[in-house]
Design an enzyme around this catalytic site. Structure first.
Site, PDB file in Angstrom:
ATOM      1  N   ASP A  10      85.110  72.363 -22.226  1.00 31.16           N
ATOM      2  CA  ASP A  10      85.113  71.422 -23.351  1.00 31.16           C
ATOM      3  C   ASP A  10      84.523  72.110 -24.590  1.00 31.16           C
ATOM      4  O   ASP A  10      83.496  71.703 -25.109  1.00 31.16           O
ATOM      5  CB  ASP A  10      84.315  70.155 -23.008  1.00 31.16           C
ATOM      6  CG  ASP A  10      82.875  70.445 -22.583  1.00 31.16           C
ATOM      7  OD1 ASP A  10      82.583  71.586 -22.149  1.00 31.16           O
ATOM      8  OD2 ASP A  10      82.021  69.536 -22.680  1.00 31.16           O
ATOM      9  N   HIS A 240      74.435  78.225 -21.557  1.00 29.85           N
ATOM     10  CA  HIS A 240      74.631  77.537 -20.279  1.00 29.85           C
ATOM     11  C   HIS A 240      75.907  77.964 -19.563  1.00 29.85           C
ATOM     12  O   HIS A 240      75.886  78.373 -18.396  1.00 29.85           O
ATOM     13  CB  HIS A 240      74.676  76.020 -20.502  1.00 29.85           C
ATOM     14  CG  HIS A 240      73.441  75.442 -21.097  1.00 29.85           C
ATOM     15  ND1 HIS A 240      72.285  75.258 -20.371  1.00 29.85           N
ATOM     16  CD2 HIS A 240      73.186  75.011 -22.357  1.00 29.85           C
ATOM     17  CE1 HIS A 240      71.362  74.723 -21.155  1.00 29.85           C
ATOM     18  NE2 HIS A 240      71.883  74.562 -22.355  1.00 29.85           N
TER      19      HIS A 240
END
Length: 314
Positions: A10, A240
């Site tokens: 995303d 991340h």
């Protein structure tokens, strides 16, 4: 021999860097990008996925997927973290490519079935596309090589609620389905990713080596870094999503443990990851009835950053 992956994403600033790694690493065969809502709306995620591969001079299939959670109301996209465009509200070039004519879930099913036992799914956003793929063909559980999820938190606490990490909070019902499906699964959550901090010097090296893609990564990093200075008080950002690829290619940089995963789907703890270590006795067996999975409990942060910079910095 290169590791074939589908990267479910995303994008998202940290997604963009991870996509750059998947495009650049000589031992990764990027079969496709599947997109989901999360950091941005799914249409923006698809645009960004196409853009990033084009900036790297590559033509990678992009399949658009989940636009909303399976059950819960959709949360607003976090524009204060990633920008309204997902890439730090910077000047972006036009995109020429088009997404695939099939859904992300169908792309996953078709690709896994075409290469049984070979394909690793790396998912770094909400997990609706993987949940939908399981619905289309439950048999892919036995045909994927591995599933690597950036998400969750075992001991670290949450980053969008006191207990929930963003990807699992955004679609906890999909997360519960995916994390308990019984396929070979590794969870790379905040316990590992918060140990890794990409500073400005490292980003400068990456930008210098990656051309036009490097410019986009560096300018979006500036926006992302400002959020982390306020949120965590660090001079840099946590990459991340890149950590999921770091685990895939350099697992020795992570501390892991096997056990049973559950995801809370209702109430104040919605999105919380519950982990019961393998063989640990509890008052009842309910926490240990799901299939075994592997979770990352720590990471050698400086070594992970070195790997990211070596991969992208030339």
């Amino acid at each position: 021999m290169a590791t074939p992956i589908i990267f479910d994403t995303d994008p998202g600033v940290d997604d963009a860097q991870a996509i750059a790694i998947a495009l650049a690493h000589p031992d990764i065969e990027l079969l496709g990008l599947t997109t989901t809502f999360g950091n941005v709306e799914v249409e923006t995620a698809t645009h960004n996925a196409l853009l990033l591969s084009e900036l790297a001079g590559q033509s990678i299939p992009v399949a658009q997927g989940a636009a909303a959670p399976l059950v819960k109301p959709k949360a607003p996209a976090p524009a204060h973290i990633h920008g309204a465009d997902g890439l730090g509200n910077i000047d972006l070039p036009a995109v020429t490519g088009k997404p695939q004519p099939v859904s992300a879930a169908q792309f996953i099913v078709d690709t896994v079935n075409a290469r049984p036992g070979e394909v690793t799914l790396v998912a770094v956003g909400p997990l609706g596309n993987l949940a939908a793929a399981l619905q289309l063909d439950p048999g892919i559980v036995g045909r994927v090589r591995r599933v690597v999820i950036m998400g969750g938190s075992i001991r670290e606490g949450g980053n969008v609620t006191p207990v929930a990490e963003a990807n699992l909070y955004n679609d906890p019902h999909a997360g519960a389905r995916v994390l308990t499906a019984g396929w070979p699964l590794t969870l790379v959550g905040l316990d590992a990713t918060h140990r890794c901090v990409l500073d400005a010097d490292a980003m400068e090296r990456i930008a210098a080596a990656q051309g036009e893609l490097g410019r986009v990564l560096a300018e979006s990093y500036t926006f992302y870094k400002a959020f982390y200075q306020q949120f965590l008080g660090i001079d840099g950002c946590c990459p991340h999503d890149s950590c999921s690829l770091a685990w895939l290619m350099k697992p020795e940089l992570f501390t892991t443990r096997r056990g049973h995963l559950n995801v809370v789907t209702e109430g104040p703890a919605m999105g919380q990851t519950v982990f019961a270590p393998e063989g640990h006795p509890f008052i009842t067996e309910q926490w240990s009835t799901t299939p075994l999975a592997e979770v990352c409990l720590n990471a050698d942060g400086p070594a992970v950053i070195d790997w990211i910079v070596e991969t992208l910095g030339g």
